[in-house]
Design a protein around this motif. Structure first.
Motif, PDB file in Angstrom:
ATOM      1  N   VAL A  12       0.846  -1.186   0.000  1.00  0.00           N
ATOM      2  CA  VAL A  12       0.000   0.000   0.000  1.00  0.00           C
ATOM      3  C   VAL A  12       0.883   1.237   0.000  1.00  0.00           C
ATOM      4  CG1 VAL A  12      -0.173   0.076   2.523  1.00  0.00           C
ATOM      5  CG2 VAL A  12      -1.998   1.071   1.133  1.00  0.00           C
ATOM      6  N   GLN A  13       0.392   2.315  -0.568  1.00  0.00           N
ATOM      7  CA  GLN A  13       1.140   3.562  -0.547  1.00  0.00           C
ATOM      8  C   GLN A  13       0.997   4.245   0.813  1.00  0.00           C
ATOM      9  OE1 GLN A  13      -0.235   5.877  -3.916  1.00  0.00           O
ATOM     10  NE2 GLN A  13       1.433   5.107  -5.183  1.00  0.00           N
ATOM     11  N   ALA A  14       1.966   5.060   1.133  1.00  0.00           N
ATOM     12  CA  ALA A  14       1.908   5.823   2.370  1.00  0.00           C
ATOM     13  C   ALA A  14       0.612   6.630   2.414  1.00  0.00           C
ATOM     14  CB  ALA A  14       3.110   6.750   2.473  1.00  0.00           C
ATOM     15  N   GLY A  15      -0.004   6.621   3.584  1.00  0.00           N
ATOM     16  CA  GLY A  15      -1.286   7.293   3.751  1.00  0.00           C
ATOM     17  C   GLY A  15      -2.483   6.378   3.547  1.00  0.00           C
ATOM     18  N   GLY A  16      -2.238   5.206   3.016  1.00  0.00           N
ATOM     19  CA  GLY A  16      -3.316   4.268   2.755  1.00  0.00           C
ATOM     20  C   GLY A  16      -3.705   3.458   3.976  1.00  0.00           C
ATOM     21  N   SER A  17      -4.615   2.520   3.748  1.00  0.00           N
ATOM     22  CA  SER A  17      -5.148   1.700   4.838  1.00  0.00           C
ATOM     23  C   SER A  17      -5.136   0.224   4.463  1.00  0.00           C
ATOM     24  CB  SER A  17      -6.596   2.107   5.156  1.00  0.00           C
ATOM     25  OG  SER A  17      -6.674   3.441   5.590  1.00  0.00           O
ATOM     26  N   LEU A  18      -5.049  -0.594   5.472  1.00  0.00           N
ATOM     27  CA  LEU A  18      -5.188  -2.039   5.320  1.00  0.00           C
ATOM     28  C   LEU A  18      -5.932  -2.570   6.539  1.00  0.00           C
ATOM     29  CD1 LEU A  18      -1.679  -3.285   4.085  1.00  0.00           C
ATOM     30  CD2 LEU A  18      -3.803  -3.316   2.775  1.00  0.00           C
ATOM     31  N   ARG A  19      -6.614  -3.678   6.346  1.00  0.00           N
ATOM     32  CA  ARG A  19      -7.279  -4.349   7.455  1.00  0.00           C
ATOM     33  C   ARG A  19      -6.822  -5.798   7.504  1.00  0.00           C
ATOM     34  NH1 ARG A  19     -13.398  -6.465   8.296  1.00  0.00           N
ATOM     35  NH2 ARG A  19     -13.662  -5.977  10.516  1.00  0.00           N
ATOM     36  N   LEU A  20      -6.183  -6.153   8.584  1.00  0.00           N
ATOM     37  CA  LEU A  20      -5.726  -7.513   8.782  1.00  0.00           C
ATOM     38  C   LEU A  20      -6.780  -8.316   9.546  1.00  0.00           C
ATOM     39  CD1 LEU A  20      -2.035  -6.868   9.878  1.00  0.00           C
ATOM     40  CD2 LEU A  20      -2.979  -7.004   7.568  1.00  0.00           C
ATOM     41  N   SER A  21      -6.840  -9.584   9.236  1.00  0.00           N
ATOM     42  CA  SER A  21      -7.738 -10.496   9.937  1.00  0.00           C
ATOM     43  C   SER A  21      -6.961 -11.725  10.393  1.00  0.00           C
ATOM     44  CB  SER A  21      -8.876 -10.956   9.031  1.00  0.00           C
ATOM     45  OG  SER A  21      -9.647  -9.881   8.571  1.00  0.00           O
ATOM     46  N   VAL A  78      -9.848 -11.842  15.117  1.00  0.00           N
ATOM     47  CA  VAL A  78      -9.367 -10.530  15.537  1.00  0.00           C
ATOM     48  C   VAL A  78      -8.960  -9.759  14.293  1.00  0.00           C
ATOM     49  CG1 VAL A  78      -6.995 -11.364  15.898  1.00  0.00           C
ATOM     50  CG2 VAL A  78      -7.786  -9.309  17.093  1.00  0.00           C
ATOM     51  N   TYR A  79      -9.184  -8.461  14.346  1.00  0.00           N
ATOM     52  CA  TYR A  79      -8.899  -7.585  13.216  1.00  0.00           C
ATOM     53  C   TYR A  79      -7.941  -6.482  13.648  1.00  0.00           C
ATOM     54  CZ  TYR A  79     -13.273  -9.736  11.681  1.00  0.00           C
ATOM     55  OH  TYR A  79     -14.267 -10.634  11.353  1.00  0.00           O
ATOM     56  N   LEU A  80      -7.225  -5.969  12.669  1.00  0.00           N
ATOM     57  CA  LEU A  80      -6.399  -4.790  12.900  1.00  0.00           C
ATOM     58  C   LEU A  80      -6.617  -3.844  11.733  1.00  0.00           C
ATOM     59  CD1 LEU A  80      -4.290  -3.510  14.819  1.00  0.00           C
ATOM     60  CD2 LEU A  80      -2.528  -4.369  13.239  1.00  0.00           C
ATOM     61  N   GLN A  81      -7.299  -2.758  12.006  1.00  0.00           N
ATOM     62  CA  GLN A  81      -7.499  -1.721  11.001  1.00  0.00           C
ATOM     63  C   GLN A  81      -6.342  -0.751  11.102  1.00  0.00           C
ATOM     64  OE1 GLN A  81     -10.027  -1.313   8.642  1.00  0.00           O
ATOM     65  NE2 GLN A  81      -8.724   0.352   7.899  1.00  0.00           N
ATOM     66  N   MET A  82      -5.629  -0.579  10.013  1.00  0.00           N
ATOM     67  CA  MET A  82      -4.451   0.278   9.990  1.00  0.00           C
ATOM     68  C   MET A  82      -4.688   1.423   9.014  1.00  0.00           C
ATOM     69  SD  MET A  82      -1.459  -2.623  10.022  1.00  0.00           S
ATOM     70  CE  MET A  82      -1.869  -3.239   8.384  1.00  0.00           C
ATOM     71  N   ASN A  83      -4.691   2.621   9.516  1.00  0.00           N
ATOM     72  CA  ASN A  83      -4.911   3.814   8.706  1.00  0.00           C
ATOM     73  C   ASN A  83      -3.673   4.693   8.695  1.00  0.00           C
ATOM     74  OD1 ASN A  83      -7.627   2.998   8.331  1.00  0.00           O
ATOM     75  ND2 ASN A  83      -8.274   4.084  10.186  1.00  0.00           N
ATOM     76  N   GLN A 117       2.664 -10.156   5.426  1.00  0.00           N
ATOM     77  CA  GLN A 117       3.562  -9.048   5.092  1.00  0.00           C
ATOM     78  C   GLN A 117       2.767  -7.788   4.787  1.00  0.00           C
ATOM     79  OE1 GLN A 117       7.137  -8.938   4.851  1.00  0.00           O
ATOM     80  NE2 GLN A 117       6.716  -6.732   4.674  1.00  0.00           N
ATOM     81  N   VAL A 118       3.168  -6.717   5.412  1.00  0.00           N
ATOM     82  CA  VAL A 118       2.632  -5.392   5.102  1.00  0.00           C
ATOM     83  C   VAL A 118       3.796  -4.535   4.625  1.00  0.00           C
ATOM     84  CG1 VAL A 118       1.617  -3.295   6.071  1.00  0.00           C
ATOM     85  CG2 VAL A 118       0.727  -5.550   6.734  1.00  0.00           C
ATOM     86  N   THR A 119       3.649  -3.998   3.436  1.00  0.00           N
ATOM     87  CA  THR A 119       4.687  -3.146   2.867  1.00  0.00           C
ATOM     88  C   THR A 119       4.071  -1.804   2.500  1.00  0.00           C
ATOM     89  OG1 THR A 119       5.859  -5.062   1.966  1.00  0.00           O
ATOM     90  CG2 THR A 119       6.433  -2.902   1.080  1.00  0.00           C
ATOM     91  N   VAL A 120       4.649  -0.742   3.035  1.00  0.00           N
ATOM     92  CA  VAL A 120       4.145   0.602   2.775  1.00  0.00           C
ATOM     93  C   VAL A 120       5.202   1.348   1.971  1.00  0.00           C
ATOM     94  CG1 VAL A 120       3.222   2.715   3.777  1.00  0.00           C
ATOM     95  CG2 VAL A 120       2.911   0.525   4.964  1.00  0.00           C
ATOM     96  N   SER A 121       4.832   1.758   0.781  1.00  0.00           N
ATOM     97  CA  SER A 121       5.767   2.459  -0.081  1.00  0.00           C
ATOM     98  C   SER A 121       5.626   3.976   0.105  1.00  0.00           C
ATOM     99  CB  SER A 121       5.521   2.098  -1.535  1.00  0.00           C
ATOM    100  OG  SER A 121       4.232   2.509  -1.934  1.00  0.00           O
TER     101      SER A 121
END
Length: 122
Positions: A12-21, A78-83, A117-121
């Protein structure tokens, strides 16, 4: 005995969001705390957030306000919302659950997920 399946990671680009489960299955009697950890390359694994069976949460100080942990007890998930993600959030994210098994009700055990893996560009 307990299987954890994580999903939701990605690029995801910087500033974006992801939701892990992270969903737990197996011969589970009860689940107490569910938590997310992360490990960046060359760094120690650190706890990101945790949530108890009653919904009490805690977060790493540096992440408060950007990340939100939640859980669905009916789904053992369990979830993790990342903004507002930042490049420094790049890491492998692991869930960890503390459970009591039907076969061992008086002992609390912990299990780790396989990591996502979470990668933030930038």
């Amino acid at each position: 005995q307990v299987q954890l399946v994580e999903s939701g990671g990605g690029l995801v680009q910087a500033g974006g969001s992801l939701r892990l489960s992270c969903g737990a299955s197996g011969s589970i009697l009860s689940i107490n705390t569910m938590a997310w950890f992360r490990q960046a390359p060359g760094k120690q694994r650190e706890q990101v957030a945790g949530i108890t069976s009653t919904g009490s949460t805690n977060y790493a100080d540096s992440l408060k306000g950007r990340f939100t942990i939640s859980r669905d007890n009916a789904k053992n998930t369990v979830y993790l919302q990342m903004n507002s993600l930042k490049p420094e959030d790049t890491a492998v994210y692991y869930c960890r659950v503390y459970v009591r098994l039907r076969s061992l009700p008086n002992v609390e055990l912990s299990y780790w997920g396989q990591g996502t893996q979470v990668t933030v560009s930038s």
